[in-house]
Design a protein around this motif. Structure first.
Motif, PDB file in Angstrom:
ATOM      1  N   HIS A 285      25.953  39.913  36.940  1.00  0.00           N
ATOM      2  CA  HIS A 285      26.514  39.605  35.618  1.00  0.00           C
ATOM      3  C   HIS A 285      25.477  39.693  34.499  1.00  0.00           C
ATOM      4  O   HIS A 285      25.820  40.026  33.370  1.00  0.00           O
ATOM      5  CB  HIS A 285      27.209  38.246  35.638  1.00  0.00           C
ATOM      6  CG  HIS A 285      28.506  38.311  36.376  1.00  0.00           C
ATOM      7  ND1 HIS A 285      28.578  38.289  37.756  1.00  0.00           N
ATOM      8  CD2 HIS A 285      29.773  38.466  35.936  1.00  0.00           C
ATOM      9  CE1 HIS A 285      29.842  38.411  38.121  1.00  0.00           C
ATOM     10  NE2 HIS A 285      30.580  38.517  37.048  1.00  0.00           N
TER      11      HIS A 285
ATOM     12  N   HIS B 214      38.707  42.277  39.600  1.00  0.00           N
ATOM     13  CA  HIS B 214      38.038  41.128  40.240  1.00  0.00           C
ATOM     14  C   HIS B 214      39.053  40.329  41.066  1.00  0.00           C
ATOM     15  O   HIS B 214      38.768  39.895  42.176  1.00  0.00           O
ATOM     16  CB  HIS B 214      37.437  40.192  39.181  1.00  0.00           C
ATOM     17  CG  HIS B 214      36.147  40.679  38.586  1.00  0.00           C
ATOM     18  ND1 HIS B 214      35.039  40.950  39.337  1.00  0.00           N
ATOM     19  CD2 HIS B 214      35.795  40.928  37.303  1.00  0.00           C
ATOM     20  CE1 HIS B 214      34.048  41.358  38.551  1.00  0.00           C
ATOM     21  NE2 HIS B 214      34.482  41.356  37.311  1.00  0.00           N
ATOM     22  N   THR B 215      40.237  40.140  40.476  1.00  0.00           N
ATOM     23  CA  THR B 215      41.259  39.323  41.139  1.00  0.00           C
ATOM     24  C   THR B 215      41.700  39.976  42.445  1.00  0.00           C
ATOM     25  O   THR B 215      41.796  39.313  43.490  1.00  0.00           O
ATOM     26  CB  THR B 215      42.478  39.175  40.193  1.00  0.00           C
ATOM     27  OG1 THR B 215      42.005  38.661  38.960  1.00  0.00           O
ATOM     28  CG2 THR B 215      43.525  38.242  40.768  1.00  0.00           C
TER      29      THR B 215
ATOM     30  N   HIS C 221      31.005  46.618  36.696  1.00  0.00           N
ATOM     31  CA  HIS C 221      31.242  45.265  37.200  1.00  0.00           C
ATOM     32  C   HIS C 221      31.651  45.236  38.674  1.00  0.00           C
ATOM     33  O   HIS C 221      31.883  44.159  39.229  1.00  0.00           O
ATOM     34  CB  HIS C 221      32.356  44.610  36.365  1.00  0.00           C
ATOM     35  CG  HIS C 221      33.633  45.401  36.387  1.00  0.00           C
ATOM     36  ND1 HIS C 221      33.694  46.696  35.916  1.00  0.00           N
ATOM     37  CD2 HIS C 221      34.859  45.107  36.844  1.00  0.00           C
ATOM     38  CE1 HIS C 221      34.914  47.160  36.069  1.00  0.00           C
ATOM     39  NE2 HIS C 221      35.638  46.214  36.639  1.00  0.00           N
ATOM     40  N   MET C 222      31.786  46.411  39.306  1.00  0.00           N
ATOM     41  CA  MET C 222      32.288  46.450  40.682  1.00  0.00           C
ATOM     42  C   MET C 222      31.147  46.728  41.672  1.00  0.00           C
ATOM     43  O   MET C 222      30.171  47.393  41.336  1.00  0.00           O
ATOM     44  CB  MET C 222      33.336  47.565  40.821  1.00  0.00           C
ATOM     45  CG  MET C 222      34.705  47.202  40.311  1.00  0.00           C
ATOM     46  SD  MET C 222      35.586  46.089  41.443  1.00  0.00           S
ATOM     47  CE  MET C 222      35.728  44.647  40.418  1.00  0.00           C
TER      48      MET C 222
ATOM     49  N   GLU D 127      39.800  45.096  34.062  1.00  0.00           N
ATOM     50  CA  GLU D 127      38.564  44.560  34.633  1.00  0.00           C
ATOM     51  C   GLU D 127      38.820  43.222  35.355  1.00  0.00           C
ATOM     52  O   GLU D 127      38.425  43.042  36.508  1.00  0.00           O
ATOM     53  CB  GLU D 127      37.559  44.399  33.482  1.00  0.00           C
ATOM     54  CG  GLU D 127      36.335  43.636  33.816  1.00  0.00           C
ATOM     55  CD  GLU D 127      36.105  42.520  32.808  1.00  0.00           C
ATOM     56  OE1 GLU D 127      36.936  42.322  31.892  1.00  0.00           O
ATOM     57  OE2 GLU D 127      35.105  41.834  32.962  1.00  0.00           O
TER      58      GLU D 127
ATOM     59  N   ARG E 260      40.369  34.202  37.788  1.00  0.00           N
ATOM     60  CA  ARG E 260      40.320  35.489  37.085  1.00  0.00           C
ATOM     61  C   ARG E 260      39.617  35.336  35.727  1.00  0.00           C
ATOM     62  O   ARG E 260      38.877  36.201  35.287  1.00  0.00           O
ATOM     63  CB  ARG E 260      41.758  35.985  36.887  1.00  0.00           C
ATOM     64  CG  ARG E 260      41.884  37.260  36.100  1.00  0.00           C
ATOM     65  CD  ARG E 260      43.355  37.592  35.917  1.00  0.00           C
ATOM     66  NE  ARG E 260      43.511  38.841  35.198  1.00  0.00           N
ATOM     67  CZ  ARG E 260      43.446  38.966  33.883  1.00  0.00           C
ATOM     68  NH1 ARG E 260      43.219  37.905  33.133  1.00  0.00           N
ATOM     69  NH2 ARG E 260      43.587  40.129  33.316  1.00  0.00           N
TER      70      ARG E 260
ATOM     71  N   HIS F 283      39.058  39.803  45.144  1.00  0.00           N
ATOM     72  CA  HIS F 283      38.867  38.468  45.722  1.00  0.00           C
ATOM     73  C   HIS F 283      40.089  37.990  46.507  1.00  0.00           C
ATOM     74  O   HIS F 283      39.948  37.386  47.566  1.00  0.00           O
ATOM     75  CB  HIS F 283      38.548  37.473  44.600  1.00  0.00           C
ATOM     76  CG  HIS F 283      38.198  36.111  45.114  1.00  0.00           C
ATOM     77  ND1 HIS F 283      36.933  35.805  45.560  1.00  0.00           N
ATOM     78  CD2 HIS F 283      38.953  34.986  45.274  1.00  0.00           C
ATOM     79  CE1 HIS F 283      36.919  34.544  45.969  1.00  0.00           C
ATOM     80  NE2 HIS F 283      38.132  34.022  45.802  1.00  0.00           N
TER      81      HIS F 283
END
Ligand SMILES: Cc1cc2nc3c(=O)[nH]c(=O)nc-3n(C[C@H](O)[C@H](O)[C@H](O)COP(=O)(O)OP(=O)(O)OC[C@H]3O[C@@H](n4cnc5c(N)ncnc54)[C@H](O)[C@@H]3O)c2cc1C
Length: 410
Positions: A76, A107-108, A64-65, A103, A252, A111
């Protein structure tokens, strides 16, 4: 207009490698260890960290990164198939380092984090050398409405002093840090979205007391109750800016909810496979269960629901990839997949009879785990409320509800 559900060859190749790695390496290794609750702890840890090393060496790490952060750089839609392949076994997503709550926290941090915060907190998560937790829910107030939280952070010079009470904080005992949500603007009225702030809290820490792991209906735990007393953090530990705690939490949860759906689809498919297998191999009143119309209906309903789940997840994922507003689609997917999972596992248990109720198959455990899907990360009714609000708003704005049903050209 292109509607093409085939994967690009490079993604098909990745899907094949994940499937093979999970089936041929992870499942036999984990099965060989027996019951994880009674297995030798050191052997267990050696095994699962060893599997992580193997995943990373094969390039199956952080799907996912973005690539510049050591990830696989998948969008996605492509991620959906990696997550669902990995979730064929419970530990799969953790071994690929794409499981909750790390995970969502990755993301949080990517961002909202400053460069320094990314180096200090995101980097070790990506390396797999540290784990994390997300601390928002409190026993005293409805977690469905995070504007109600009572944990307070009060500024004292360059520091903030935090007091409060959290629970159901997944992974807290293994975490090297928490993203903690506290109220910093006490004067704002109830319901204000600017009243909360996110803090990065190193763990263990004085003032952070993990008083118990809450026992749950799936028999084990991992979700802590935390009493927070005069916990001090520097102002530089604020994540995403003062007053942005609510927005950060919502941001998130969007992709994180869809990632749950990707994993639940895999569980639902396993249950349906088991249901059909049992129906083919069990006889009653002169024929196989698979020949009974009553059982065929259970199979058919499950197949139709699983198909809808897959389409909803792929469509919501494609909206995220295209940078479009995905909130309604993710809400619908979260609600529908969570409920379908519960129904499909329940039907599989039914077709297995007493065996389904026993712990000789994974179905009982899957059923216990599936139940939380309907209430965590937004309870069913909260998603229904938001879906209805947006449907009504679409009608008010355009005279049609079309935009609220996926915005599809139908
Ligand atoms: C396995 C698990 C892991 C979790 N992990 C974490 C974690 O890591 N970090 C964290 O902070 N939290 C975590 N949680 C907590 C989770 O996010 C909350 O349970 C969830 O937000 C619901 O809050 P609540 O439990 O306080 O239920 P409440 O908000 O009290 O709601 C109870 C029920 O009331 C109904 N309801 C509530 N509001 C409305 C409304 N407006 N309209 C209609 N009906 C409504 C719904 O049926 C809902 O299920 C976890 C929970 C579980 C079960």
């Amino acid at each position: 207009m292109a509607i093409d559900f085939t994967l690009a060859p490079e993604h098909e190749e990745i899907r094949g490698r994940v499937r093979e790695f999970i089936r041929d390496t992870v499942v036999p290794a984990v099965d060989g260890l027996g019951d994880e609750r009674t297995a030798d702890r050191d052997a267990y840890l050696r095994l699962i960290f060893g599997l992580r090393g193997k995943a990373r060496a094969r390039g199956l790490w952080l799907p996912h990164m973005p690539e510049e952060w050591g990830g696989m750089g998948l969008g996605h839609v492509a991620l959906a198939m990696v997550q669902s392949e990995a979730a064929k076994t419970r530990l799969g997503p953790w071994i690929l380092n794409c499981s909750a709550p790390d995970e969502g926290n990755m993301h949080t941090l990517l961002h909202w984090g400053t460069d320094e915060q990314k180096e200090r907190y995101l980097r070790p998560l990506l390396e797999g050398t540290r784990m994390s937790c997300f601390a928002m829910t409190e026993p005293e107030v409805a977690g469905s409405d995070p504007t109600l939280i009572r944990t307070t952070a009060v500024q004292d010079g360059d520091e903030w002093v935090i007091n409060g009470h959290k629970w159901f904080i997944s992974n807290a005992r293994r975490a090297g840090f928490a993203i903690l949500i506290a109220r910093t603007e006490p004067d704002l009225p109830e319901g204000s979205r600017g009243a909360n702030t996110a803090f990065l809290v190193d763990l263990p820490q004085r003032g952070w007391d993990d008083v118990r792991e809450v026992e749950t209906m799936h028999g084990s735990t991992g979700h802590s109750e935390i009493v927070i007393t005069d916990l001090r953090v520097a102002g530089s530990q604020i994540l995403g800016g003062r007053g942005n705690g609510h927005r950060l939490g919502q941001h998130r949860l969007g992709p994180a909810r869809l990632a749950h759906c990707m994993r639940w689809i895999s569980q639902a498919e396993t249950a349906l496979d088991m249901m059909v297998d049992r129906a083919l191999n069990r006889r009653s009143h002169g024929s196989a269960l698979a020949d009974k119309q009553g059982v065929q209906w259970l199979i058919a309903d499950s197949a139709m629901e699983l198909y809808q789940c897959k389409l909803m997840v792929l469509h919501a994922a494609s909206k995220i990839d295209k940078g479009e507003d995905f909130r309604t689609e993710v809400s619908m997917a979260k609600h529908f997949v969570a409920n379908s999972l519960n129904r499909i596992v329940d039907r599989a248990i039914q077709v297995h009879g007493a065996l389904g109720y026993s712990t000789d198959t994974p179905l009982a455990s899957m059923f216990q785990h599936a139940r939380w899907a309907r209430l965590a990360d937004g309870a069913d009714e909260i998603h229904q409320m938001r879906i209805a609000e947006r449907t009504i708003a679409a009608y008010r704005a355009t005279g049609s509800t079309n935009a609220a049903t996926g915005g599809l050209p139908l």
